[in-house]
Design a protein around this motif. Structure first.
Motif, mmCIF file in Angstrom:
data_model
loop_
_atom_site.group_PDB
_atom_site.id
_atom_site.type_symbol
_atom_site.label_atom_id
_atom_site.label_comp_id
_atom_site.label_asym_id
_atom_site.label_seq_id
_atom_site.Cartn_x
_atom_site.Cartn_y
_atom_site.Cartn_z
ATOM 1 N N UNK A 193 0.706 -1.205 -0.032
ATOM 2 C CA UNK A 193 0.048 0.084 0.136
ATOM 3 C C UNK A 193 0.749 1.274 -0.015
ATOM 4 N N UNK A 194 2.060 1.210 0.522
ATOM 5 C CA UNK A 194 2.861 2.397 0.791
ATOM 6 C C UNK A 194 3.327 2.998 -0.450
ATOM 7 N N UNK A 195 3.404 2.162 -1.665
ATOM 8 C CA UNK A 195 3.894 2.847 -2.938
ATOM 9 C C UNK A 195 2.652 3.581 -3.489
ATOM 10 N N UNK A 196 1.178 3.118 -3.483
ATOM 11 C CA UNK A 196 0.292 3.805 -4.141
ATOM 12 C C UNK A 196 -0.015 5.139 -3.149
ATOM 13 N N UNK A 197 0.405 5.019 -1.886
ATOM 14 C CA UNK A 197 -0.062 5.876 -0.884
ATOM 15 C C UNK A 197 0.843 7.229 -1.065
#
Ligand SMILES: NC(=O)C1=CN([C@@H]2O[C@H](COP(=O)(O)OP(=O)(O)OC[C@H]3O[C@@H](n4cnc5c(N)ncnc54)[C@H](O)[C@@H]3O)[C@@H](O)[C@H]2O)C=CC1
Ligand SMILES: O=C(CO)[C@H](O)[C@H](O)COP(=O)(O)O
Length: 298
Positions: A163-167
């Motif tokens: 999730x951190x990449x898209x966040x």
């Protein structure tokens, strides 16, 4: 390395070409036959379906999804279900919501990398900036692919867990909205101010050494060069808005104030025709003041 690419539009074709240019093999699929043909012309092996693509990749599948966010990502993953196991890696390079990416990472048998991609079609020559979330081993394994798709080793990094990449990409887009709004307001004052200015010349001068130089400002320069200082017949309707909305929603949830990004998003929405609130305000002014109601087509 062999990479399967699903989704061969503006961004997916660039992924295909840059990966091929770096000496890797690509198997390519899109719902659009012309897009598959273009990838095949570039040197990719065409696939007839997602299942066909998965079969062509054999063991240890490495797959890059570059389809529109939302249902298309789930559809591609549904089609891949049954073909994937723990040794396989799926990258979602589109603008998916980070919570969808967390859900998908938990649901799939493969290692799932959510990859925020920035650079737009100009990335064909320059390469992209890639913000990647997910398991470290999968990121390390795909480093040669990320080196090829990004501007180089400095153009990508692992941001953290699922999730951190898209966040990070979501917040990037919020910043993009605010920067666009700031340039827009500055040029609006220059366009309506005291001097008759050549805005292309202003943008070019700013782009050469000024504190506020940037790629978006280079795109302003290009826009004034191609459309003129008054922007010709360019309408004041601004499409898009989903990633900015997500940024504001997340800021509300985290209780982090970001008035500039919120204001930029609001300005974008305000550009749309037929805003219900404006129509209601128009009618309410009649209610409380008997001011004339402006009717459509008047
Ligand atoms: N265009 C841009 O500047 C940027 C786009 N993105 C993101 O990248 C993703 C792709 O964007 P674009 O390439 O611009 O879109 P696009 O509309 O040019 O291409 C999407 C392609 O996916 C194909 N497709 C749709 N559903 C499919 C499915 N189930 N299976 C196989 N193929 C399918 C379509 O036929 C189309 O060729 C989106 O999530 C977008 O938000 C991210 C950064 C920049
Ligand atoms: O991610 C992008 C740029 O960084 C893409 O251009 C994206 O399509 C922008 O979408 P929106 O204007 O709806 O947020």
């Amino acid at each position: 390395m062999q990479l399967g690419v699903i989704g061969l539009g503006r961004m997916g074709q660039i992924v295909v070409e840059r990966v091929l240019d770096a000496g890797h093999d690509v198997v390519a699929f899109d719902l659009d036959d012309d897009a598959v043909a273009a990838a095949a012309d570039a040197g990719a092996t065409p696939a007839d379906s997602v299942t066909d693509l998965a079969e062509a990749l054999g063991d240890e599948k490495r797959i890059w999804l570059m389809v529109p966010a939302g249902k298309a990502v789930d559809a591609a993953l549904d089609d891949l279900e049954g073909s994937l196991d723990a040794d396989d890696i799926v990258v979602d390079g589109g603008n998916s919501h980070f919570e969808d990416s967390v859900r998908r990472a938990e649901a799939t048998d493969a290692a799932y990398l959510d990859c925020g991609t920035s650079g737009g079609p100009a990335g064909a020559e320059l390469g992209f900036s890639l913000m990647i979330g997910g398991p470290e081993w999968a990121y390390d394994e795909l480093t040669p692919i990320f080196d090829a798709v990004a501007t180089g080793p400095e153009g990508h990094d692992r941001m953290g867990p699922a999730g951190s990449g898209h966040y990070v990409k979501m917040v990037h887009n919020g910043v993009e909205y605010a920067l666009m709004q700031a340039y827009g307001e500055g040029f609006e004052l220059l366009a309506n101010g005291r001097y008759d200015l050549d805005l292309e010349a202003v943008a070019r001068t700013w782009n050469n050494g000024a504190v506020i130089r940037s790629w978006l400002l280079e795109l302003c320069e290009e826009a004034f060069r191609e459309e003129g200082s008054d922007l010709g017949d360019v309408d004041d309707y601004v499409a898009g808005g989903s990633t900015g909305t997500w940024t504001v929603q997340e800021a509300l949830e985290q209780e982090v104030p970001l008035p500039l990004i919120y204001q930029a998003l609001s300005e974008r929405f305000a550009s749309r025709d037929d805003r219900f609130s404006r129509r209601l305000a128009n009618r309410l002014r009649y209610g409380f003041g008997r001011h004339e109601v402006a009717r459509k087509d008047e």
